[in-house]
Every structure is written in C-alpha cells, then in structure tokens.
Design an enzyme around this catalytic site. Structure first.
Site: not given
Length: 259
Positions: A110, A128
C-alpha cells in the site's frame, strides 16, 4: 559459477522466452526500503493490535481513528508524507516495464513505491489499496491523503467528510473489507496478457491476492520467485532464489533485457 549466479542464469533463461511478464510483489520488496513488514519480528503486528485494523472497530472507535491519522502524519504508516524511497528492486521492475517486457505489476503493498519509481496507475494493480488517497466511506468523495493530513495537522484529529459529514479513511483495505474491484479487474487483465510471472518479496499466502499467482500456475505460466525464505508457491516455481531482492532482481532484469 556460484550457486547464486547459476540461479540468476536459470531465471534469465526462463524469463527471456517471455514477452509479457507479470510481476507480483509483496512486503519483502518494501522492507529493503526500510518499511517493516506485518508479521516479521519487527513487524507492525508487534506494535499494534491487528484487530485495530478491522473496519468495524475503526468505524466504532474515534480514538482509534485519531491514533491512525497521527501515525500517518508521523510517517509511521507510510502515508503521503513518508520519506521512504524506491529501492533497486522497484527500479529494476521499472526498467522491465520501460523495456516493454512487463504486462503489469500486481502488488499487495500500500506504500506507493511502485508509483514513486515512475510506474503509473495503468501499470500497477494495488490489491490492498493505497495510502496516497483517502475517501469518505459514505458518499465516496476522494481526496489526496495529504489534504486530509493537513486538516489533522491543523487540529482536526478525526476529520470527517466536508461533503456529507461521513467517516474518512485512507484507501487501504482493512480487515472486513472487500478488495477493490477495479484493481482486481486490472490484475486479471495483466494476468491474461502474461506469458510468465515473477513473484518478488511475497510468501504467496494471503488470499485472495495470492489467487493471481495460482491462476497463472493453472495456465502453466513459467514462474520465478525471488524471496527470503519459503513461499506457498515454491513447488510451482521454475526457479526459486532465496536471496535479497536488490541483489538478485536487477541482474535478472539485466539478463532479460539484453537477451
């Protein structure tokens, strides 16, 4: 020739035959930029309760949200103001893309380091989510996370949506949330174009992201893995390098692009 050099040569041999390589990355590539992983001895779960990252608890606890925004503001959660930079692994992947040999990057990370290396949204599927942007969970309004952090810095420790008053969170996927559909579609498009795969810094153990690699294996795509330690896909790999990403991946990419 050392064992390491032999494995590099074997990986190059496998990938040189491919015209469109899918790169699947996990936390291991980011640890080489100084970002701790989640489950390691110095990982995030040694410092915070994983349940604090469940969407239901996040919704119910304003103090938890305040602590999270402060951690983002301080760069502890790799937020918009983080000074962490891409490493040689990220740069090697960018060179593979620039050489026209990559179908895309599918990442569990991320931190946005693939973007910082020069790749754009069309080349990266962030399964994600990411910390670059934030959104209202009620009306869907989107901001750059830096805009939200400016409000936190000014004293609004739990900023709400200035459109509808709803709760604001980063675009990261918390426990209890579905993976972003658009990113999954993008990942499947990269997989459909691929004729080989490279797993970089992932144990291929977190579902459903790992399904991308397993689907490629079902198609019998050649697979090279570069990861410290065992992975759930080692038995599927044509070549497995138990090595640092920065010490292996640049040499592999050099060999592929010069072949």
């Amino acid at each position: 020739m050392t064992d390491h050099e032999a494995l590099i040569a074997a990986a190059v041999d496998v990938l040189s035959q491919a015209t469109s390589i899918l790169v699947f990355t996990g936390a291991g590539i980011s640890t080489e930029s100084g970002i701790p992983d989640f489950r390691g001895p110095d990982g995030l779960w040694t410092k915070v309760d994983p349940d604090d990252f469940h969407i239901d608890r996040f919704r119910a606890d304003p103090e938890l949200r305040e602590r999270g925004w402060r951690m983002h503001l301080d760069g502890e959660l790799w937020g918009a103001r983080s000074t962490v930079r891409p490493n040689q692994g990220h740069i090697a992947i960018k060179r593979l893309a620039d050489g026209g040999r990559m179908s895309g990057v599918v990442t569990q990370n991320i931190d946005g380091l693939h973007h910082k290396s020069g790749l754009d949204d069309s080349q990266v599927a962030e399964l994600h989510g990411n910390v670059r942007t934030s959104h209202c969970v009620d009306c869907g309004t989107v901001w750059e996370t830096d805009q939200i952090l400016s409000r936190v810095e000014a004293g609004n420790l739990d900023p709400d949506c200035d459109v509808c008053g709803g709760m604001v969170k980063t675009a990261t996927v918390m426990f209890g949330e579905l993976l972003p559909e658009a990113e999954m579609i993008k990942a499947m498009e990269f997989l459909a174009m691929a004729d080989a795969m490279v797993v970089v810094g992932s144990t291929v153990s977190v579902w459903p992201a790992s399904d991308v690699v397993l689907r490629g294996a079902i198609r019998s795509l050649p697979l090279v893995i570069v990861n410290r330690g065992a992975t759930e896909a080692d038995h599927l790999a044509s070549v497995k390098l138990d090595a640092g990403i920065g010490e292996a991946l640049p040499d592999i990419v050099d060999g592929v692009l010069s072949g």
